[in-house]
Enzyme design. Sequence first.
Site: not given
Ligand code: URA
Length: 441
Positions: A84-86, A123, A171, A191
């Site tokens: 899962k990714h939030s 996390t 960034r 992922k």
């Molecule tokens: N989470 C990430 O892993 N990369 C993004 O650019 C923004 C949120």
Amino acid sequence: MLPAEVIRTKRDGGALDAAQIGAFVRGLVDGSWSDAQSAALAMAIVWRGMDRHETTALTDAMTHSGEVLDWRAAGFADRPVLDKHSTGGVGDKVSLMLAPIVAACGGLVPMISGRGLGHSGGTLDKLEALPGYRVDPDRATLHRALREAGCAIIGAGPTLAPADKRLYALRDVTATVESLPLIVASILSKKRAAGLDALVMDVKFGSGAFMVEHAQAAALAEALVDVATAAGLPTRALLSDMNQVLGHHAGNALEVAEALAFLKGERQEPRLLALTLDLCAGLLHAGGLAATVAAARDRATAALAEGRAAERFARMVAALGGPADVLATGFGLPMAPVQRPVPAPADGHIAAWDVRSLGLAVVALGGGRIKPGDRIDPRVGLANVKALAAPVARGEALAWVHAADESSAAAASAAVLAACTLVPGIAPAALQTQGRGVIHT
Ligand code: URA
């Protein structure tokens, strides 16, 4: 291929082909593109965007910029590899419950997680509140944890998607985070490099989310699903409300304590329960472990109710160096020396929370980093934060501040008061149900 020509193409609104994108990503890893050139291209992408082909090509190239994990070759051929990714929020401890629930339902969950970012918690920082827990185990320890628990929540390490590591750091300091194609490629490259069979995304909107507007979050969810699916990674995305703290507490040890109480069935905040089960259901279904989403939700509910998920969590923690019996009380979760209520100044109901400010208050207490490398104080945070629409009487606690000392407690109390919009009378019905439902895409 000259970096300046690639940058010029994007600057002037052209589409980049796979060869140009490949050159950029190789340049990020081997250093042949300078910071200035890489950031210039990132800024051109922020302004000009990328179409679906470009975003997919960027994601592909970043995925293969380092190691791509192969769980079958590592001897885990019997279960689908799920994660899962939030997109990040305040009080979001879902991973701590989702990983063991999905493991108890037959998934293999090598969950690659992150640290706190800006106002949102991470996390890994939460798990490090557990004495001894290692987020960077060697491969043998990781494999043992996965064999014993079915899940292991760990950091990415240097070998996964190294192009993202460099680009993300650039960034972060060049105001080029907020770009849909760059976010999609960043998230999905990590992922995909983790060797997943299916993924569920929790895309948040609201005052505590990075994408505040629902429409922005919906566009991100759609792009994530499209690009992941095109790359052969079955992905579901849910949109969830981040206009209030998720669950009761925000802060590292506090959130681990809440997750433990949740897994043991002692205290399960309803929105947190609904979101956790919905994400588990989406993932189990996408991973082929249930024929329907409803059947998947039933499986997840049973794994939680029967204590099988709690047991998986305890096995994972022990295998990764944490307390041997984390489900027993008194194993040593650190507690803040100063704990103070924030009294409501008047009768009324909570009409709004500025959740970003609450997250920043946790950071200022020492629960997050102000600059890279800062040490986290796991003890601090905000406990029992009142839900949106909750009725409050004058003097009743809007939240409890857990702090290292009196002066930081006073500052956090002021921040909580400033973040709370208290309105006289009972909350309208629409506010009472806000955030209860999860929007499925
Ligand atoms: N989470 C990430 O892993 N990369 C993004 O650019 C923004 C949120």
